[in-house]
Design an enzyme around this catalytic site. Sequence first.
Site, PDB file in Angstrom:
ATOM      1  N   HIS A   1       4.209  36.898 -40.319  1.00  0.00           N
ATOM      2  CA  HIS A   1       4.265  35.451 -40.074  1.00  0.00           C
ATOM      3  C   HIS A   1       5.442  35.086 -39.180  1.00  0.00           C
ATOM      4  O   HIS A   1       6.419  35.825 -39.083  1.00  0.00           O
ATOM      5  CB  HIS A   1       4.388  34.705 -41.406  1.00  0.00           C
ATOM      6  CG  HIS A   1       3.091  34.617 -42.137  1.00  0.00           C
ATOM      7  ND1 HIS A   1       2.339  33.476 -42.170  1.00  0.00           N
ATOM      8  CD2 HIS A   1       2.407  35.542 -42.844  1.00  0.00           C
ATOM      9  CE1 HIS A   1       1.252  33.683 -42.877  1.00  0.00           C
ATOM     10  NE2 HIS A   1       1.265  34.938 -43.305  1.00  0.00           N
TER      11      HIS A   1
ATOM     12  N   GLU B   1       7.808  32.824 -39.508  1.00  0.00           N
ATOM     13  CA  GLU B   1       9.107  32.679 -40.165  1.00  0.00           C
ATOM     14  C   GLU B   1       9.683  34.036 -40.548  1.00  0.00           C
ATOM     15  O   GLU B   1      10.894  34.253 -40.440  1.00  0.00           O
ATOM     16  CB  GLU B   1       9.033  31.734 -41.373  1.00  0.00           C
ATOM     17  CG  GLU B   1       8.080  32.116 -42.459  1.00  0.00           C
ATOM     18  CD  GLU B   1       6.645  31.687 -42.262  1.00  0.00           C
ATOM     19  OE1 GLU B   1       5.955  31.557 -43.275  1.00  0.00           O
ATOM     20  OE2 GLU B   1       6.183  31.497 -41.118  1.00  0.00           O
TER      21      GLU B   1
END
Length: 106
Positions: free
Chosen positions: A55, A57
């Site tokens: 992902h 983040e």
Amino acid sequence: MAYQTKFMKIAEAQAQANVGTQVGGPFGTVILDKNGKILATGRNHVLAHNDPTDHGEINAIRKACKKLGTYDLSGCTLYNIIISFYSITRKRKVHPHISNVIKLRH
């Protein structure tokens, strides 16, 4: 650190880069150091790498930790945007000790 639109726009550009692609979902992230300077950016690569943990983040956290030479991101701020109804878990904030998380659903 107070919310700043310019950093959310950078995170949004990261997320927009995935819209209409087979790279990953529309997630974008920017991490700032304690002085408000950009440490890292990231976007989702789940589909491209067949990795459910890839992902935006997480990628940005990995880059920031590598750049600083530590797992501890105390004092840093994470801007995260999700261009859809996806959600991120709060657990991702806990381990690297990020002080602030600012999320926007667009």
